[in-house]
Design a protein around this motif. Structure first.
Motif, PDB file in Angstrom:
ATOM      1  N   ARG A  79       1.027  -1.092   0.045  1.00  0.00           N
ATOM      2  CA  ARG A  79       0.174  -0.146   0.084  1.00  0.00           C
ATOM      3  C   ARG A  79       0.757   1.215   0.118  1.00  0.00           C
ATOM      4  NH1 ARG A  79      -2.839  -3.353   3.514  1.00  0.00           N
ATOM      5  NH2 ARG A  79      -4.937  -4.062   2.907  1.00  0.00           N
ATOM      6  N   PHE A  80       0.419   2.463  -0.633  1.00  0.00           N
ATOM      7  CA  PHE A  80       0.910   3.497  -0.534  1.00  0.00           C
ATOM      8  C   PHE A  80      -0.250   4.671  -0.199  1.00  0.00           C
ATOM      9  CE2 PHE A  80       1.487   7.555  -2.782  1.00  0.00           C
ATOM     10  CZ  PHE A  80       2.531   7.928  -2.282  1.00  0.00           C
ATOM     11  N   HIS A  81       0.199   5.734   0.597  1.00  0.00           N
ATOM     12  CA  HIS A  81      -0.639   6.593   0.690  1.00  0.00           C
ATOM     13  C   HIS A  81       0.371   7.840   0.914  1.00  0.00           C
ATOM     14  CE1 HIS A  81       0.000   7.136   5.090  1.00  0.00           C
ATOM     15  NE2 HIS A  81       0.272   5.994   4.941  1.00  0.00           N
ATOM     16  N   GLY A  82      -0.149   9.205   0.382  1.00  0.00           N
ATOM     17  CA  GLY A  82       0.462  10.524   0.648  1.00  0.00           C
ATOM     18  C   GLY A  82      -0.332  11.644   0.450  1.00  0.00           C
ATOM     19  N   SER A  83      -0.074  12.784   0.809  1.00  0.00           N
ATOM     20  CA  SER A  83      -0.949  13.772   0.938  1.00  0.00           C
ATOM     21  C   SER A  83       0.109  15.138   0.500  1.00  0.00           C
ATOM     22  CB  SER A  83      -1.740  14.373   2.164  1.00  0.00           C
ATOM     23  OG  SER A  83      -0.496  14.474   3.339  1.00  0.00           O
ATOM     24  N   VAL A  84      -0.478  15.940  -0.363  1.00  0.00           N
ATOM     25  CA  VAL A  84       0.328  17.102  -0.599  1.00  0.00           C
ATOM     26  C   VAL A  84      -0.404  18.397  -0.775  1.00  0.00           C
ATOM     27  CG1 VAL A  84       0.013  16.575  -3.161  1.00  0.00           C
ATOM     28  CG2 VAL A  84       1.965  18.078  -2.559  1.00  0.00           C
ATOM     29  N   GLU A  85       0.159  19.579  -0.736  1.00  0.00           N
ATOM     30  CA  GLU A  85      -0.607  20.890  -0.801  1.00  0.00           C
ATOM     31  C   GLU A  85      -0.154  21.181  -2.170  1.00  0.00           C
ATOM     32  OE1 GLU A  85      -0.009  23.933   1.976  1.00  0.00           O
ATOM     33  OE2 GLU A  85      -0.664  22.401   3.821  1.00  0.00           O
ATOM     34  N   LEU A  86      -1.340  21.744  -2.956  1.00  0.00           N
ATOM     35  CA  LEU A  86      -1.203  22.393  -4.143  1.00  0.00           C
ATOM     36  C   LEU A  86      -1.344  23.633  -4.410  1.00  0.00           C
ATOM     37  CD1 LEU A  86      -3.595  19.783  -6.038  1.00  0.00           C
ATOM     38  CD2 LEU A  86      -1.031  19.622  -5.695  1.00  0.00           C
ATOM     39  N   ASP A  87      -0.338  24.369  -5.181  1.00  0.00           N
ATOM     40  CA  ASP A  87      -0.613  25.852  -5.289  1.00  0.00           C
ATOM     41  C   ASP A  87      -1.850  26.057  -6.051  1.00  0.00           C
ATOM     42  OD1 ASP A  87      -0.425  28.304  -6.273  1.00  0.00           O
ATOM     43  OD2 ASP A  87       1.528  28.354  -6.892  1.00  0.00           O
ATOM     44  N   PRO A  88      -3.055  26.811  -5.408  1.00  0.00           N
ATOM     45  CA  PRO A  88      -4.306  27.161  -5.913  1.00  0.00           C
ATOM     46  C   PRO A  88      -4.163  27.763  -7.328  1.00  0.00           C
ATOM     47  CG  PRO A  88      -3.971  28.392  -4.133  1.00  0.00           C
ATOM     48  CD  PRO A  88      -2.587  27.601  -4.093  1.00  0.00           C
TER      49      PRO A  88
END
Length: 375
Positions: free
Chosen positions: A301-310
């Motif tokens: 399994r892989f999971h990740g989170s990231v903030e994007l430039d709006p």
């Protein structure tokens, strides 16, 4: 005219009509000046300009129709001062309507010359003149340019490779992607690309092809020792037109890939090891239970989170899809679930009309949940 890296069709003033098969064309004199200069400075992106000019022989008819329209418009504006009765006012309106149709038709007939600057190598600039037919001025010019490949809206990586080989690469193993775009926007002897997205699409298609060795590879940067960082070949890259990313000749890319493969530790067969190591290998790999050691468990399994430039959501999401998700979903049996989480704070409050619009759009886009809160 602004000096920008995007194709523009310049519609010349009636003061500069074109006369075919004549050495004296006011249009060609004006286009040459616009092509070479922007105000008092030299123009840089010359390969981005195309021109539409009026036919000198048809221009008087258009001008006469416009004069008549102006005269009748003046009468309509002063109908009260002139004390026109209703019948005369209807006549004025009919005349204006007829003249507007006439002007529209004569505009199509008059603005019919597409002027395209071309160049063979370092030779003189040659102007190609095309007589256009059709309804819409810009639409018919665009169709002509695309059909004649004088403005490229979709490009094959093979054609891009040919131009690189002929004009740009020479003895270099790589070339900045941004510099390539600069060259195509500037030099008339190169193909005229509509905008930077056409180049990006051609690069992605070539690098991501199974036959990428016929085209090129892509790297996000070049180290001081000449090694390529983030070298990609055979997989679609997230292409950026920055000063660091480069297109790499396939020979140079293959050489680095081979060197990287050779530097990886080899798993030698048991028969090539000393006899004392054979039993340890068999015990540790084939039957770990015999040694009391547990075999390494597979990562599933892989999971990740990231903030994007709006302001750059499309770009950032595309890079994540290409560089993260694509590598995992291409594995046999892989199943992906992607969730987008949105948090927006508006210090001055969200207007009711925006609340309604966003709520309706959320329902249309099948959001699992959404709500507005008081802060």
């Amino acid at each position: 005219m602004p000096d920008e890296k995007s194709c523009r069709l310049v519609i010349l003033s009636p003061k500069y009509p074109h006369r075919a098969r004549s050495g004296e064309s006011a249009a060609l004199q004006a286009t040459q000046e616009i092509l070479e200069h922007r105000g008092s400075s030299s123009r840089l992106y010359r390969n981005m300009l195309l021109f539409l000019a009026a036919d000198a022989d048809r221009l008087p008819e258009l001008q006469q129709a416009v004069r008549s329209w102006l005269a009748w418009t003046s009468i309509d504006d002063e109908k009260e001062q002139l004390n026109l009765d209703h019948a005369t006012q209807r006549q004025v309106k009919n005349q204006l309507a007829n003249l507007e149709e006439t002007i529209t038709e004569r505009l199509r007939e008059t603005y019919c010359y597409l002027l395209v600057p071309t160049q063979e190598g370092t030779g003189a600039v040659v102007w190609q003149s095309h007589r256009l037919q059709g309804e819409n001025l810009v639409g018919r010019a665009s169709r002509k340019l695309i059909n004649d490949q004088q403005m490229i809206t979709s490009w094959s990586p093979a054609l891009l490779r040919m131009e690189l080989e002929k004009w740009l690469w020479k003895d270099q193993n790589h070339l900045s992607v941004r510099q390539i775009w600069e060259y195509f926007a500037q030099y008339l002897y190169l193909s005229r690309i509509k905008d930077e997205q056409v180049l990006i699409d051609a690069v992605r298609a070539g690098v991501g092809s199974l036959t990428w060795k016929d085209f090129f590879a892509y790297a996000s940067a070049v180290r001081d020792d000449g090694k390529y960082v983030g070298l990609v070949a055979g997989v679609n890259p997230a292409v950026t037109l920055d000063g660091a990313s480069v297109l790499v000749k396939p020979e140079a890319a293959q050489k680095q890939l081979d060197e990287e493969a050779a530097s990886q530790p080899d798993l030698k067969p048991a028969s090539s090891q000393p006899s004392g190591a054979v039993s340890e290998t068999l015990a540790g790999v084939i039957s770990p239970a015999l040694t009391g050691k547990s075999a390494p468990r597979a990562l599933r399994r892989f999971h990740g989170s990231v903030e994007l430039d709006p302001t750059r959501i499309g770009r950032d999401a595309g890079r994540i899809a290409d560089e993260i998700i694509a590598h995992l979903t291409s594995l046999v049996g892989a199943k992906a679930k992607i969730t987008l989480e949105i948090n927006v704070e508006v210090p001055n409050g969200i207007p009711k009309d925006r609340v309604r619009i966003v709520s309706e759009n959320c329902n249309t886009l099948k959001f699992k949940g959404h709500e507005f809160e008081e802060g």
